[in-house]
Design a protein around this motif. Structure first.
Motif, PDB file in Angstrom:
ATOM      1  N   VAL A  76       0.872  -1.184   0.000  1.00  0.00           N
ATOM      2  CA  VAL A  76       0.000   0.000   0.000  1.00  0.00           C
ATOM      3  C   VAL A  76       0.905   1.229   0.000  1.00  0.00           C
ATOM      4  N   PRO A  77       0.933   1.990  -1.119  1.00  0.00           N
ATOM      5  CA  PRO A  77       1.855   3.130  -1.204  1.00  0.00           C
ATOM      6  C   PRO A  77       1.434   4.286  -0.297  1.00  0.00           C
ATOM      7  N   GLU A  78       2.367   5.230  -0.147  1.00  0.00           N
ATOM      8  CA  GLU A  78       2.107   6.382   0.732  1.00  0.00           C
ATOM      9  C   GLU A  78       0.890   7.171   0.261  1.00  0.00           C
ATOM     10  N   LEU A 151       3.123  -1.327   4.338  1.00  0.00           N
ATOM     11  CA  LEU A 151       2.401  -0.049   4.399  1.00  0.00           C
ATOM     12  C   LEU A 151       3.426   1.079   4.476  1.00  0.00           C
ATOM     13  N   ASP A 152       3.476   1.908   3.427  1.00  0.00           N
ATOM     14  CA  ASP A 152       4.458   2.991   3.375  1.00  0.00           C
ATOM     15  C   ASP A 152       3.832   4.271   3.930  1.00  0.00           C
ATOM     16  N   GLU A 153       4.326   4.730   5.070  1.00  0.00           N
ATOM     17  CA  GLU A 153       3.821   5.952   5.734  1.00  0.00           C
ATOM     18  C   GLU A 153       2.283   5.994   5.745  1.00  0.00           C
ATOM     19  N   PRO A 154       1.636   4.996   6.308  1.00  0.00           N
ATOM     20  CA  PRO A 154       0.173   4.939   6.200  1.00  0.00           C
ATOM     21  C   PRO A 154      -0.563   6.010   7.001  1.00  0.00           C
ATOM     22  N   MET A 155       0.120   6.602   7.994  1.00  0.00           N
ATOM     23  CA  MET A 155      -0.602   7.549   8.860  1.00  0.00           C
ATOM     24  C   MET A 155      -0.543   8.992   8.369  1.00  0.00           C
ATOM     25  N   VAL A 156       0.303   9.249   7.376  1.00  0.00           N
ATOM     26  CA  VAL A 156       0.450  10.632   6.906  1.00  0.00           C
ATOM     27  C   VAL A 156      -0.877  11.148   6.347  1.00  0.00           C
TER      28      VAL A 156
END
Ligand code: ATP
Length: 228
Positions: A76-78, A151-156
């Motif tokens: 899942v990309p950023e 999961l790449d930076e999922p919270m941004v």
């Protein structure tokens, strides 16, 4: 086990990731933590098969070349992007068809309910907030029943409620035996989430900790010690 050995990646002459090795046991949540530019996304994209790299990446008994074919991982990309012309449910159905997943209609319904997307399943991709898009992307990823989710930076860009929901989803994945690897530059976002953490700086892992090792120690202080 997700196992990375001596992973290196250069962009032109610039070394983005330098001889990095680490592993995340099955069903555990691993965190790559570090500032912008540390090399986290490069590692995640390498595992996802999006970059050429040197070194060895293996998930369970599957070497990198077989991982894609066997749907071992999902990425899942950023900045997840959805199709404007598909509804939430159609996104999941599309991935199911495209990847020949054996997930049933009933399982899809359950998944959308679990992610609190059931009442939004007829909304179009471009009508959703960033948090909802993130959840739809994770649903799409889970449709292929991966053993590892990246999961790449999922919270941004998520609001506190969406972050709380996402954490619950991630914890649930761990309980279901899915191995999770998350990249983030925000320690406070993952404080209560991780099983094993790798602290990165300038293309290297400068510290790795298991939850058991850290115990009650103050994570902020540890992090400060490491990065000076
Ligand atoms: P961020 O959260 O800012 O993405 P990161 O820790 O994920 O940071 P990477 O995106 O992996 O770091 O970048 C590592 C280094 O490689 C950085 O110095 C970055 O500028 C460089 N880099 C990343 N992608 C490319 C690219 N496509 N071409 C050239 N250099 C790149």
């Amino acid at each position: 086990m997700l196992q990375i050995n001596n992973l290196s990646k250069k962009y032109g002459k610039q070394i983005a990731v330098d001889q990095v090795s680490f592993s995340v046991p099955d069903g555990r949540i691993g965190i790559l933590l570090g500032p912008n530019g540390a090399g986290k996304s490069t590692i995640i994209k390498s595992i996802a098969g999006l970059l050429r790299y040197s070194g060895n990446i293996q998930i369970q008994e599957f070497p990198a070349k077989q991982m894609e074919a066997k749907r071992i991982f999902a990425y899942v990309p950023e900045m997840p992007s959805l199709f404007e012309a598909l509804t939430v449910r159609e996104h999941v159905e599309y991935i199911r068809k495209a990847y020949g997943s054996k997930i049933t209609e009933e399982e899809i319904t359950d998944m959308l309910e679990r992610f609190e997307l059931a009442d939004k399943q007829d909304k179009m991709g471009n009508e959703l907030s960033k948090g909802m898009m993130q959840k739809v992307s994770i649903c799409c990823a889970l449709t292929v029943k991966p053993r590892v989710i990246l999961l790449d930076e999922p919270m941004v860009g998520l609001d506190p409620k969406a972050i709380k929901e996402l954490k619950e989803v991630v914890r649930e994945l761990g309980q279901q035996g899915v191995t999770v690897l998350i990249s983030t530059h925000m320690l406070e976002m993952v404080e209560d989430l991780w099983d094993i953490m790798f602290v990165m700086e300038k293309g290297h892992i400068i510290g790795s900790y298991t939850r058991e090792e850290v115990g009650d120690k103050d994570l902020d202080a540890l992090f400060f010690e490491m990065t000076g």
